[in-house]
Scaffold this motif. Structure first.
Motif, PDB file in Angstrom:
ATOM      1  N   PRO A 242      39.550  -5.180  -6.463  1.00  0.00           N
ATOM      2  CA  PRO A 242      40.715  -5.456  -7.309  1.00  0.00           C
ATOM      3  C   PRO A 242      39.710  -4.089  -8.237  1.00  0.00           C
ATOM      4  N   ALA A 243      39.759  -4.091  -9.623  1.00  0.00           N
ATOM      5  CA  ALA A 243      39.071  -2.993 -10.494  1.00  0.00           C
ATOM      6  C   ALA A 243      37.646  -3.718 -10.426  1.00  0.00           C
ATOM      7  N   ALA A 244      36.155  -2.667 -10.363  1.00  0.00           N
ATOM      8  CA  ALA A 244      35.436  -3.244 -10.914  1.00  0.00           C
ATOM      9  C   ALA A 244      35.506  -3.384 -12.175  1.00  0.00           C
ATOM     10  N   LEU A 245      34.932  -4.438 -12.554  1.00  0.00           N
ATOM     11  CA  LEU A 245      34.301  -5.427 -13.950  1.00  0.00           C
ATOM     12  C   LEU A 245      33.307  -4.664 -14.110  1.00  0.00           C
ATOM     13  N   PRO A 246      33.864  -4.098 -15.911  1.00  0.00           N
ATOM     14  CA  PRO A 246      32.777  -4.124 -17.192  1.00  0.00           C
ATOM     15  C   PRO A 246      31.238  -4.260 -16.448  1.00  0.00           C
ATOM     16  N   ALA A 247      30.296  -2.745 -16.683  1.00  0.00           N
ATOM     17  CA  ALA A 247      29.122  -3.125 -16.526  1.00  0.00           C
ATOM     18  C   ALA A 247      28.634  -3.288 -17.370  1.00  0.00           C
ATOM     19  N   GLY A 271      43.200  -6.656 -11.262  1.00  0.00           N
ATOM     20  CA  GLY A 271      41.993  -7.796 -12.052  1.00  0.00           C
ATOM     21  C   GLY A 271      42.160  -7.632 -13.444  1.00  0.00           C
ATOM     22  N   THR A 272      43.151  -7.291 -13.885  1.00  0.00           N
ATOM     23  CA  THR A 272      42.815  -7.084 -16.106  1.00  0.00           C
ATOM     24  C   THR A 272      44.288  -7.405 -15.761  1.00  0.00           C
ATOM     25  N   GLY A 273      44.777  -7.841 -16.956  1.00  0.00           N
ATOM     26  CA  GLY A 273      45.995  -8.392 -17.427  1.00  0.00           C
ATOM     27  C   GLY A 273      46.912  -6.915 -17.444  1.00  0.00           C
ATOM     28  N   ALA A 274      46.384  -5.337 -17.132  1.00  0.00           N
ATOM     29  CA  ALA A 274      47.492  -4.308 -17.114  1.00  0.00           C
ATOM     30  C   ALA A 274      48.244  -4.411 -15.748  1.00  0.00           C
ATOM     31  N   ALA A 275      49.573  -4.679 -15.526  1.00  0.00           N
ATOM     32  CA  ALA A 275      50.325  -4.945 -14.808  1.00  0.00           C
ATOM     33  C   ALA A 275      51.856  -3.681 -14.941  1.00  0.00           C
ATOM     34  N   TYR A 335      35.234   3.346 -19.247  1.00  0.00           N
ATOM     35  CA  TYR A 335      35.753   2.324 -18.838  1.00  0.00           C
ATOM     36  C   TYR A 335      35.856   3.073 -17.572  1.00  0.00           C
ATOM     37  N   LEU A 336      37.278   3.751 -17.704  1.00  0.00           N
ATOM     38  CA  LEU A 336      38.273   4.845 -16.898  1.00  0.00           C
ATOM     39  C   LEU A 336      37.109   5.331 -15.829  1.00  0.00           C
ATOM     40  N   GLY A 337      35.644   5.674 -16.355  1.00  0.00           N
ATOM     41  CA  GLY A 337      34.937   6.603 -15.191  1.00  0.00           C
ATOM     42  C   GLY A 337      34.419   5.200 -14.306  1.00  0.00           C
TER      43      GLY A 337
END
Ligand code: CUA
Length: 340
Positions: A242-247, A271-275, A335-337
């Motif tokens: 899943p996507a990396a969690l915000p660091a 891994g986020t609500g975006a689906a 975030y996207l980076g």
């Protein structure tokens, strides 16, 4: 060799060397593409011979006529002349049929040979590719549902292993074409098509939709990254996670902007609500080389321009403009980076 012939040869060699590279039939990276290249050279060679023959015949006719500038056509041609001319035309027609028939047979043989390569694909890597206006959805299936990987516009494959693509289209007919690896194959809505190929050397090969599919058909490109099996396995493992969690706090705010601006209605970030399913999966966006199906390099500047005003870079695409204030845009880019 005279200076003129030398210059002509240099020019031809230069022109053909320009045909090699990351998106060329003349620079095959696997056995299927090599067969197509061989057929290309056969057609080019035969066509060149025909061109030389026709040009010589035309020059001879002009020269012959200039020998007798004031000759009138004879009212009664000598006996046998008509018959001789008829024989020459008949021979040339037969020669044309033989040459075209030969090229047709060679085309058929090439097609059969390429199909035979795909016959032994028992251990082939299966990848599903779905064409959309104007991007490519890519699925790496796995018997374990949690190990599926979804990406877009960039297909990674291991060097030396046959790949079997399952091709489908979401809206209109598209055509998958990566010249260094294989011939074209149409993607037709509701119809499963297949394409098998193998890359025998590592490289990044550029592909292109080869069937007119609307306004941005020309900007429906893709990359195929052929890499050593170990690198490919590592890449696929990353794609499955899943996507990396915000660091940090900034990336955290960026994720909040992403969700608040409803990006997740169209895009997914695992891994986020975006689906969302109607636009490219962004779970590992930062790991990709390009944006907007190869229309832009994947840099923060281009990504910012794309988010704010996607209609300038690729008019008619389905992403609306986003009027973000600069601080939100900075956070969103952070975030996207981080989505590697
Ligand atoms: Cu898709 Cu042209």
């Amino acid at each position: 060799m005279s200076a003129k012939a030398g210059a002509a040869w240099t020019l031809l060699a230069g022109a053909l060397s320009g045909c090699r590279g990351a998106s060329s039939v003349l620079d095959p990276a696997g056995p299927q593409a090599a067969r197509i290249e061989a057929y290309w050279w056969l057609i080019a060679g035969v066509s060149a011979l025909v061109l030389v023959g026709v040009t010589l015949a035309m020059l001879y006719a002009v020269w012959h006529r200039r020998q007798r500038p004031h000759a009138e056509p004879e009212p009664f041609p000598p006996p046998g002349l008509e018959h001789r001319r008829g024989r020459i035309v008949g021979t040339l027609v037969a020669l044309t049929v033989i040459v075209l028939g030969g090229l047709l047979a060679a085309s058929f043989a090439t097609d059969r040979a390429i199909a035979a390569f795909g016959a032994g694909y028992g251990d082939a890597l299966q990848i599903e590719v779905i064409g959309h206006q104007w991007w490519w959805e890519v699925h790496y299936a796995d018997p374990v549902p949690g190990r599926w990987a979804v990406t877009a516009n960039e297909i990674h494959i291991p060097v030396g292993r046959t790949v079997k693509l399952l091709l489908n289209a979401h809206d209109v007919i598209h055509s998958f074409w990566v010249p260094n690896l294989a011939g074209k194959q149409d993607l037709i809505p509701g119809y499963a098509a297949y394409l098998t190929f193998r890359a025998d050397r590592a490289g990044v090969f550029r592909g292109q939709c080869a069937e007119f599919c609307g306004y941005q058909h020309a900007k429906m490109g893709l990359l195929v990254v052929a890499e050593p099996p170990a690198d490919f396995a590592a890449w696929l493992d990353r794609q499955r996670s899943p996507a990396a969690l915000p660091a940090d706090a900034r990336q955290q705010r960026g994720l909040a902007v992403f969700l608040a601006r409803d990006c997740g209605f169209c895009h997914a970030v695992q891994g986020t609500g975006a689906a969302g399913k109607s636009a490219p999966d962004l779970t590992h966006l930062a790991g990709r080389q390009t944006l907007a199906a190869t229309a832009l390099p994947n840099t923060p500047g281009h990504l910012a321009a794309w988010i704010v005003d996607p209609q300038t870079a690729k008019p008619g695409n389905h992403m609306p403009p986003h009027d973000l204030d600069p601080a939100d845009l900075e956070d969103l880019l952070a975030y996207l980076g981080s989505l590697r």
